[in-house]
Design a protein around this motif. Structure first.
Motif, mmCIF file in Angstrom:
data_model
loop_
_atom_site.group_PDB
_atom_site.id
_atom_site.type_symbol
_atom_site.label_atom_id
_atom_site.label_comp_id
_atom_site.label_asym_id
_atom_site.label_seq_id
_atom_site.Cartn_x
_atom_site.Cartn_y
_atom_site.Cartn_z
ATOM 1 N N UNK A 36 0.816 -1.217 0.000
ATOM 2 C CA UNK A 36 0.000 0.000 0.000
ATOM 3 C C UNK A 36 0.850 1.269 0.000
ATOM 4 N N UNK A 37 1.996 1.232 0.699
ATOM 5 C CA UNK A 37 2.885 2.390 0.691
ATOM 6 C C UNK A 37 3.443 2.610 -0.715
ATOM 7 N N UNK B 85 10.077 10.595 7.473
ATOM 8 C CA UNK B 85 10.206 9.957 6.171
ATOM 9 C C UNK B 85 9.537 10.771 5.079
ATOM 10 N N UNK B 86 8.363 11.317 5.381
ATOM 11 C CA UNK B 86 7.637 12.125 4.406
ATOM 12 C C UNK B 86 8.367 13.439 4.148
ATOM 13 N N UNK B 87 8.897 14.059 5.195
ATOM 14 C CA UNK B 87 9.662 15.297 5.024
ATOM 15 C C UNK B 87 10.890 15.061 4.154
ATOM 16 N N UNK B 88 11.609 13.980 4.420
ATOM 17 C CA UNK B 88 12.797 13.656 3.634
ATOM 18 C C UNK B 88 12.427 13.386 2.184
ATOM 19 N N UNK B 89 11.307 12.719 1.978
ATOM 20 C CA UNK B 89 10.810 12.479 0.621
ATOM 21 C C UNK B 89 10.588 13.802 -0.110
ATOM 22 N N UNK C 220 14.041 7.073 -6.645
ATOM 23 C CA UNK C 220 14.526 7.995 -5.627
ATOM 24 C C UNK C 220 13.464 8.196 -4.549
ATOM 25 N N UNK C 221 12.210 8.408 -4.970
ATOM 26 C CA UNK C 221 11.115 8.645 -4.023
ATOM 27 C C UNK C 221 10.959 7.455 -3.071
ATOM 28 N N UNK C 222 11.027 6.254 -3.590
ATOM 29 C CA UNK C 222 10.921 5.063 -2.741
ATOM 30 C C UNK C 222 12.063 4.997 -1.736
ATOM 31 N N UNK C 223 13.266 5.262 -2.209
ATOM 32 C CA UNK C 223 14.408 5.227 -1.310
ATOM 33 C C UNK C 223 14.324 6.291 -0.227
ATOM 34 N N UNK C 224 13.857 7.477 -0.593
ATOM 35 C CA UNK C 224 13.770 8.571 0.370
ATOM 36 C C UNK C 224 12.762 8.273 1.473
ATOM 37 N N UNK C 225 11.584 7.796 1.111
ATOM 38 C CA UNK C 225 10.576 7.556 2.144
ATOM 39 C C UNK C 225 10.923 6.344 3.000
ATOM 40 N N UNK C 226 11.745 5.445 2.444
ATOM 41 C CA UNK C 226 12.139 4.244 3.188
ATOM 42 C C UNK C 226 13.519 4.380 3.828
ATOM 43 N N UNK D 218 19.866 -0.740 -7.556
ATOM 44 C CA UNK D 218 20.991 -0.095 -6.882
ATOM 45 C C UNK D 218 20.667 1.305 -6.396
ATOM 46 N N UNK D 219 19.929 2.082 -7.198
ATOM 47 C CA UNK D 219 19.664 3.472 -6.819
ATOM 48 C C UNK D 219 18.782 3.565 -5.574
ATOM 49 N N UNK D 220 17.862 2.613 -5.401
ATOM 50 C CA UNK D 220 17.020 2.594 -4.200
ATOM 51 C C UNK D 220 17.862 2.227 -2.982
#
Length: 333
Positions: A129-130, A166-170, A193-199, A245-247
């Motif tokens: 869901x995320x 996590x949302x702020x960093x995203x 990038x968005x996935x990596x940032x929130x996670x 790799x990028x994630x």
């Protein structure tokens, strides 16, 4: 009287509901007051009260009004329908009647909620869901990248909470990416990038809460346990089937520093990936603007000034943040 103009003026105070939105509400007990636009008198007429059970006849009338595009809710009930829509965030992509501020609130609330649930139960069933809502966020931004600017003033600036962080960093990371991206940038890169940032802090779910939320500086033993979250986060990425790799770089490099003083791999200079550089700056900024481990928050402007002075951070990116204040992208709060 121009009926179209009248309906448009009504839409400033009332929100016209699409069928997708209506179907997201409880069927027989709506959580908001519902109104029908009566064209003969060019006014709204109440048809249902919040939490009052509807009859089948009323329900039929409401659905017909929705099909006829004359069903409304009051924008004073925004907090109610925003909460409902955050559970079905994809609906923002199919409704032109939502205000930009409402869409921002819906997506940020949805992402924080989904990430919070995943942190409580780090299982693939809660990751999916995320992932879905992150893709909705990316779709919304990619259609008009300037939309990211509306998210920046809404970032968390109070107490540290892992999900909100996590949302702020995203948001900050995506903003930096879109301000500095190269011509070869594509949507898939943005999504990864968005996935990596929130996670990026997902590994904190494996660190005792009394350490994560300690209201004082961490001691040596606590620091070691805290820093382990990076490698634990990498392990969870594998559990979720995230192998690009990028994630992985976005997650495992967010505490690295260009002078080698960071962790876990003590990378230096160009050995840190582009995504890693973005996550480093976005995470550091997000850390400074909230109270954390007994350290009081600083304003967003002061946080940026501190980052610019830190030579161990990617200078090009911290400079972009500082320039953002001159361009009034960031409020000094």
């Amino acid at each position: 009287m121009n009926k179209k103009k009248t309906k448009e003026s009504i839409s400033e105070e009332y929100y016209p509901i699409s069928m997708e939105i209506l179907q997201s509400f409880p069927k027989y007990r709506p959580k908001v007051d519902l109104y029908i636009f009566k064209e003969d008198i060019a006014r709204l007429y109440p048809i249902a009260k919040k939490d009052v059970r509807l009859s089948n006849e009323q329900l039929e009338e409401i659905y017909q009004a929705c099909k006829d595009e004359i069903l409304f809710v009051s924008r004073s009930d925004q907090h109610i329908y925003v909460d409902l829509l955050s559970k079905q965030a994809e609906l923002v992509l199919f409704n032109s009647n939502l205000l930009e501020s409402e869409i921002v609130q819906i997506l940020m609330q949805a992402l924080e909620m989904r990430l919070g649930l995943l942190l409580e139960q780090p299982l693939p069933a809660y990751y999916e869901p995320l992932y879905k809502d992150v893709m909705v966020f990316c779709e919304y931004i990619w259609k008009d990248t300037k939309r990211i600017n509306a998210f920046v003033p809404k970032i968390e600036t109070k107490e540290f909470k892992v999900a909100a962080h996590g949302v702020t960093t995203l948001i900050i990371g995506c903003w930096l990416y879109l301000k500095t991206r190269n011509d070869d940038t594509n949507r898939k890169n943005f999504e990864r990038l968005a996935l990596g940032l929130i996670l990026h802090n997902i590994g904190l779910c494996k660190v005792p809460a009394h350490i994560v939320y300690k209201d004082a500086p961490l001691n040596k033993e606590e620091t070691e346990k805290y820093q382990a979250h990076v490698r634990q986060g990498a392990a969870l990425l594998n559990k979720f089937g995230l192998s690009h790799a990028s994630i992985i770089q976005t997650v495992v490099e967010h505490h690295e520093r260009s002078d080698g003083s960071g962790y876990p791999a003590h990378l230096t200079g160009s050995k840190i990936s582009d995504n890693g550089c973005i996550s480093i700056v976005a995470n550091a900024f997000a850390d400074l603007i909230v109270s954390k481990n007994g350290v009081p928050r600083v304003t967003t402007l002061e946080a940026t000034r501190q980052l610019v002075k830190d030579a161990s951070l990617p200078v090009a990116l911290t400079g972009v943040l500082l320039k953002a204040y001159a361009d009034r992208y960031f409020p000094d709060v």
